[in-house]
Design an enzyme around this catalytic site. Structure first.
Site, PDB file in Angstrom:
ATOM      1  N   LYS A  53     -36.388  24.925  -5.111  1.00  0.00           N
ATOM      2  CA  LYS A  53     -37.999  24.612  -5.312  1.00  0.00           C
ATOM      3  C   LYS A  53     -38.159  22.940  -6.186  1.00  0.00           C
ATOM      4  CE  LYS A  53     -38.730  29.517  -6.283  1.00  0.00           C
ATOM      5  NZ  LYS A  53     -39.136  30.943  -6.848  1.00  0.00           N
ATOM      6  N   GLN A  97     -38.872  32.416 -13.281  1.00  0.00           N
ATOM      7  CA  GLN A  97     -38.450  33.335 -11.840  1.00  0.00           C
ATOM      8  C   GLN A  97     -37.277  34.168 -12.276  1.00  0.00           C
ATOM      9  OE1 GLN A  97     -37.290  31.490  -9.574  1.00  0.00           O
ATOM     10  NE2 GLN A  97     -36.599  33.676  -8.664  1.00  0.00           N
ATOM     11  N   ASP A 120     -47.463  31.550  -8.244  1.00  0.00           N
ATOM     12  CA  ASP A 120     -46.966  33.220  -7.549  1.00  0.00           C
ATOM     13  C   ASP A 120     -47.886  34.202  -7.417  1.00  0.00           C
ATOM     14  OD1 ASP A 120     -44.481  32.474  -7.200  1.00  0.00           O
ATOM     15  OD2 ASP A 120     -43.609  33.321  -9.277  1.00  0.00           O
TER      16      ASP A 120
END
Ligand code: NDP
Length: 281
Positions: A53, A97, A120
């Site tokens: 990322k 995460q 997300d």
């Protein structure tokens, strides 16, 4: 033989579109998209994902921050960091995460992220927006699958889509996205009575199960489009999907491989969502 839906090539196209749009945003509005990635602990897979990322952010010309907390970090510590990032004007996207260590309540953390920075798309507000057909951020993996269909000129309207798996991050959101594109959608899971019969009726099959090579060619209808979300490492070290590619490609009209299918789309869509967020400023 099925056409291979090349996730690597499509994700590269999206990444180069995002890169150009980022240059334009910086040039015209002086806004640099900013993504903060938060990692708690040292899960090796999570470290690899976070690394990819960060690399993608550099490639896009984004501003990026990585925050690493120890595996012993308290929930309070993480919530404080999220609060700080929520208020930070240089940050347009916050990604925590997953999975998180046991002492931290995942739901609480996801709900603490400002919905306007929830790239997300996991915040219940964004889940609700997607459910009512007015999405703000769409979860990256299913959104990536929709882009794969779009870039491959595969129409969804009127098709029967069968999704195997009902997780919040893949199964449920892809069901909603396909429904909004006017597919007739069936969601299957471990309690589904006759999975084979359900899959046999599908024009589009989404396999999001987490079981290596679970869907075999004999389960598919001739000409079905197969999207394989699974990422499974066999004992031999080989990476395989939830679909038995060798038998499925003989029956399907189009299929995503593993690796090089849905996987690369996820990060591309994270970049896309972060850019969209920065554009809204
Ligand atoms: P989950 O484990 O959260 O969900 C798996 C789903 O599969 C559940 O709904 C489960 O049913 C269902 N299932 C399990 N066994 C069966 C069975 N025998 N028959 C029918 N349904 C079954 O997984 P995720 O959605 O998080 O991930 C799925 C796969 O996708 C994994 O391999 C994961 O690694 C991969 N993945 C890949 C991503 C990418 O970027 N490409 C991103 C996210 C995930 P039930 O609900 O009844 O238990």
């Amino acid at each position: 033989m099925a056409t291979i839906i090349d996730g690597k090539a499509i994700s590269q196209k999206i990444r180069s579109e995002v890169k150009s749009a980022t240059e334009k945003l910086i040039r015209e509005k002086g806004v640099t998209p900013g993504l903060a990635v938060v990692l708690v602990g040292d899960n090796p897979a999570s470290k690899v994902y976070v690394g990819s990322k960060e690399k993608a952010c550099v490639e896009m010309g984004f501003y990026s921050e990585k925050h690493v907390l120890p595996v012993t970090a308290s929930q309070d510590e993480l919530l404080k960091l999220i609060d700080k990032l929520n208020k930070d004007k240089n940050i347009h996207g916050i990604l925590v995460q997953l999975p998180l260590p046991k002492q931290i309540n995942e739901d609480l953390v996801l709900e603490a992220i400002s919905p306007e920075k929830d790239v997300d798309g996991f915040h219940p507000y964004n889940v609700g927006r997607l459910a009512v057909g007015k999405p703000l951020f769409q979860p990256c993996t299913p959104y990536g699958m929709m882009k794969m269909l779009e870039y491959s000129n595969i129409s969804v309207e009127g098709k029967h889509a069968v999704i195997i798996g009902r997780s919040n991050i893949v199964g449920k959101p892809i069901a909603l996205m396909l429904l909004h594109k006017s597919a007739t959608v069936t969601i299957c899971h471990s309690k589904t009575k006759d999975l084979k019969a359900e899959v046999k009726r599908a024009d589009i099959v989404v396999a999001a199960i987490g079981k290596p090579e679970f869907v075999t060619g004999d389960m598919l209808k001739e000409g079905a489009v197969v999207l394989d979300v699974g990422i499974n490492r066999l004992e031999s070290g080989k990476l395989v999907g939830d679909v038995d590619f060798a038998s499925a490609e003989k029956v399907a009209s189009a299929i995503t491989p593993v690796p090089g299918g849905v996987g690369p789309m996820t990060i591309a869509m994270l970049m896309y969502n972060t850019l969209e967020s920065a554009k809204r400023v």
